[in-house]
Design a protein around this motif. Sequence first.
Motif, PDB file in Angstrom:
ATOM      1  N   UNK A  70       7.749  -1.492   6.390  1.00  0.00           N
ATOM      2  CA  UNK A  70       7.588  -0.809   7.671  1.00  0.00           C
ATOM      3  C   UNK A  70       8.447   0.451   7.723  1.00  0.00           C
ATOM      4  N   UNK A  71       9.673   0.342   7.227  1.00  0.00           N
ATOM      5  CA  UNK A  71      10.583   1.483   7.251  1.00  0.00           C
ATOM      6  C   UNK A  71      10.126   2.573   6.276  1.00  0.00           C
ATOM      7  N   UNK A  72       9.654   2.182   5.112  1.00  0.00           N
ATOM      8  CA  UNK A  72       9.222   3.155   4.113  1.00  0.00           C
ATOM      9  C   UNK A  72       7.956   3.881   4.541  1.00  0.00           C
ATOM     10  N   UNK A  73       7.121   3.209   5.348  1.00  0.00           N
ATOM     11  CA  UNK A  73       5.966   3.861   5.929  1.00  0.00           C
ATOM     12  C   UNK A  73       4.865   4.163   4.934  1.00  0.00           C
ATOM     13  N   UNK A  74       4.322   5.391   4.986  1.00  0.00           N
ATOM     14  CA  UNK A  74       3.230   5.772   4.095  1.00  0.00           C
ATOM     15  C   UNK A  74       3.653   5.596   2.643  1.00  0.00           C
ATOM     16  N   UNK A  75       2.798   4.971   1.863  1.00  0.00           N
ATOM     17  CA  UNK A  75       3.117   4.707   0.467  1.00  0.00           C
ATOM     18  C   UNK A  75       3.825   3.396   0.236  1.00  0.00           C
ATOM     19  N   UNK A  76       4.066   2.619   1.304  1.00  0.00           N
ATOM     20  CA  UNK A  76       4.758   1.336   1.140  1.00  0.00           C
ATOM     21  C   UNK A  76       3.973   0.390   0.244  1.00  0.00           C
ATOM     22  N   UNK A  77       2.653   0.486   0.271  1.00  0.00           N
ATOM     23  CA  UNK A  77       1.852  -0.393  -0.577  1.00  0.00           C
ATOM     24  C   UNK A  77       2.113  -0.123  -2.052  1.00  0.00           C
ATOM     25  N   UNK A  78       2.383   1.137  -2.391  1.00  0.00           N
ATOM     26  CA  UNK A  78       2.695   1.459  -3.788  1.00  0.00           C
ATOM     27  C   UNK A  78       4.066   0.914  -4.171  1.00  0.00           C
ATOM     28  N   UNK A  79       5.015   0.992  -3.240  1.00  0.00           N
ATOM     29  CA  UNK A  79       6.346   0.431  -3.502  1.00  0.00           C
ATOM     30  C   UNK A  79       6.258  -1.070  -3.714  1.00  0.00           C
ATOM     31  N   UNK A  80       5.497  -1.764  -2.883  1.00  0.00           N
ATOM     32  CA  UNK A  80       5.336  -3.215  -3.026  1.00  0.00           C
ATOM     33  C   UNK A  80       4.657  -3.561  -4.346  1.00  0.00           C
ATOM     34  N   UNK A  81       3.686  -2.752  -4.741  1.00  0.00           N
ATOM     35  CA  UNK A  81       3.004  -2.991  -6.012  1.00  0.00           C
ATOM     36  C   UNK A  81       3.982  -2.846  -7.173  1.00  0.00           C
ATOM     37  N   UNK A  82       4.842  -1.832  -7.113  1.00  0.00           N
ATOM     38  CA  UNK A  82       5.839  -1.657  -8.185  1.00  0.00           C
ATOM     39  C   UNK A  82       6.811  -2.828  -8.234  1.00  0.00           C
ATOM     40  N   UNK A  83       7.075  -3.442  -7.088  1.00  0.00           N
ATOM     41  CA  UNK A  83       7.974  -4.602  -7.060  1.00  0.00           C
ATOM     42  C   UNK A  83       7.279  -5.871  -7.533  1.00  0.00           C
ATOM     43  N   UNK A  84       5.967  -5.820  -7.756  1.00  0.00           N
ATOM     44  CA  UNK A  84       5.208  -7.001  -8.165  1.00  0.00           C
ATOM     45  C   UNK A  84       5.011  -7.995  -7.037  1.00  0.00           C
ATOM     46  N   UNK A  85       4.972  -7.504  -5.793  1.00  0.00           N
ATOM     47  CA  UNK A  85       4.876  -8.387  -4.633  1.00  0.00           C
ATOM     48  C   UNK A  85       3.495  -8.300  -3.989  1.00  0.00           C
ATOM     49  N   UNK A  86       2.749  -9.385  -3.993  1.00  0.00           N
ATOM     50  CA  UNK A  86       1.472  -9.404  -3.273  1.00  0.00           C
ATOM     51  C   UNK A  86       1.723  -9.253  -1.774  1.00  0.00           C
ATOM     52  N   UNK A  87       0.942  -8.414  -1.130  1.00  0.00           N
ATOM     53  CA  UNK A  87       1.192  -8.118   0.278  1.00  0.00           C
ATOM     54  C   UNK A  87      -0.093  -7.737   0.987  1.00  0.00           C
ATOM     55  N   UNK A  88      -0.060  -7.874   2.293  1.00  0.00           N
ATOM     56  CA  UNK A  88      -1.159  -7.478   3.177  1.00  0.00           C
ATOM     57  C   UNK A  88      -0.578  -6.571   4.254  1.00  0.00           C
ATOM     58  N   UNK A  89      -1.030  -5.331   4.274  1.00  0.00           N
ATOM     59  CA  UNK A  89      -0.545  -4.356   5.244  1.00  0.00           C
ATOM     60  C   UNK A  89      -1.679  -4.008   6.202  1.00  0.00           C
ATOM     61  N   UNK A  90      -1.373  -3.985   7.489  1.00  0.00           N
ATOM     62  CA  UNK A  90      -2.378  -3.655   8.494  1.00  0.00           C
ATOM     63  C   UNK A  90      -1.912  -2.403   9.227  1.00  0.00           C
ATOM     64  N   UNK A  91      -2.741  -1.367   9.202  1.00  0.00           N
ATOM     65  CA  UNK A  91      -2.371  -0.105   9.832  1.00  0.00           C
ATOM     66  C   UNK A  91      -2.463  -0.207  11.348  1.00  0.00           C
ATOM     67  N   UNK A  92      -1.910   0.786  12.029  1.00  0.00           N
ATOM     68  CA  UNK A  92      -1.965   0.819  13.490  1.00  0.00           C
ATOM     69  C   UNK A  92      -3.406   0.828  13.992  1.00  0.00           C
ATOM     70  N   UNK A  93      -4.323   1.329  13.155  1.00  0.00           N
ATOM     71  CA  UNK A  93      -5.737   1.371  13.536  1.00  0.00           C
ATOM     72  C   UNK A  93      -6.495   0.116  13.128  1.00  0.00           C
ATOM     73  N   UNK A  94      -5.809  -0.822  12.451  1.00  0.00           N
ATOM     74  CA  UNK A  94      -6.449  -2.067  12.051  1.00  0.00           C
ATOM     75  C   UNK A  94      -6.985  -2.084  10.635  1.00  0.00           C
ATOM     76  N   UNK A  95      -6.762  -1.018   9.863  1.00  0.00           N
ATOM     77  CA  UNK A  95      -7.198  -0.991   8.474  1.00  0.00           C
ATOM     78  C   UNK A  95      -6.310  -1.911   7.641  1.00  0.00           C
ATOM     79  N   UNK A  96      -6.924  -2.749   6.829  1.00  0.00           N
ATOM     80  CA  UNK A  96      -6.187  -3.715   6.008  1.00  0.00           C
ATOM     81  C   UNK A  96      -6.090  -3.210   4.571  1.00  0.00           C
TER      82      UNK A  96
END
Length: 330
Positions: A278-304
């Motif tokens: 949440x703090x890292x914001x845009x691009x957080x999904x790439x950071x999580x991918x580099x950490x090897x962590x499966x994740x589900x992010x939902x945007x303010x508009x509801x995009x998953x």
Amino acid sequence: MSTPLRTTAAADWHALGTSVRLVVTDPALLDSCNLLLARHLAEVDTACSRFRTDSELSALDDAAGRPVRVSPLLAEALSVALHAAEATDGAVDPTVGSALETIGYDRDFTLVREDDRPVRLTVRRAPGWRRLNLDRETGTVTVPPGVRLDLGATAKAWAADRAAKTLARAADCGVLVSLGGDTAVAGEPPAGGWQIRVQDITGRVEETPAQGSYTTVGLHSGGLATSGTTARTWRRGGHALHHIIDPRTCLPVRTPWRTVTVAAETCADANAASTAALVKGAGAERWLTRQGLPARLVSQEGLIVTTPGWPTNPGARGTARPAPTGGIAA
């Protein structure tokens, strides 16, 4: 030969200012496990609460920069917080206590919304986690004068991890402990894993829209945590506020994500990563991918958006198994 399905039993209550859910695979042991859990959470509250004047954490406020001997429990909680800060490059920082107080989160959340005191929002950096000195050998911690700590980003998840492991060893059965949605499991899981519904809209299950707003995962080990900016919110002086603080500004984070859910080897790791995203914001999904962590992010508009390893069917069942690297395998 087929294996009989394990039955489970559950208890729901409140502690640490949040919801508590305990599930065990041996119903006969539910009451005794619940008593042990209540004792454990009471000890965590006494050590780590920012809202109790008699807690160990509050006592650090008066130390004026002197080393203070702390209990092994608080030392462990602080160690987890410092590890989270290092692992997230400071996106999760325990030195934001004063920032939370400034925006009005200085008491149990049930009382925050009833307070109408004005707030003055000022951009500044948090003091920084590197200024803390935790000496595990001597059992002492040194907090610089004027720095107030908050362990809200890590303590509940760590408490869930600790409780799940302790109860599973004591009861010799499968255990799930969820504290405000931060979920840890230990012991032998039910067939198919612990079925956990992940949703990005706060509310009861029966009130949640069916299309795209949730997914169900089967967690076999480790932890699962969701962080978001929509659950603990309040207004003060015309400002819309929430409890996720950006250490770079000491203000509620402005983020493109409504919620972030992460699975990891421990619930504490999952919670640190979901909050950091949440703090890292845009691009957080790439950071999580580099950490090897499966994740589900939902945007303010509801995009998953999901990262590798996360079950890909919203509304359907998937399997989550934390891998030794801290991720999960579908």
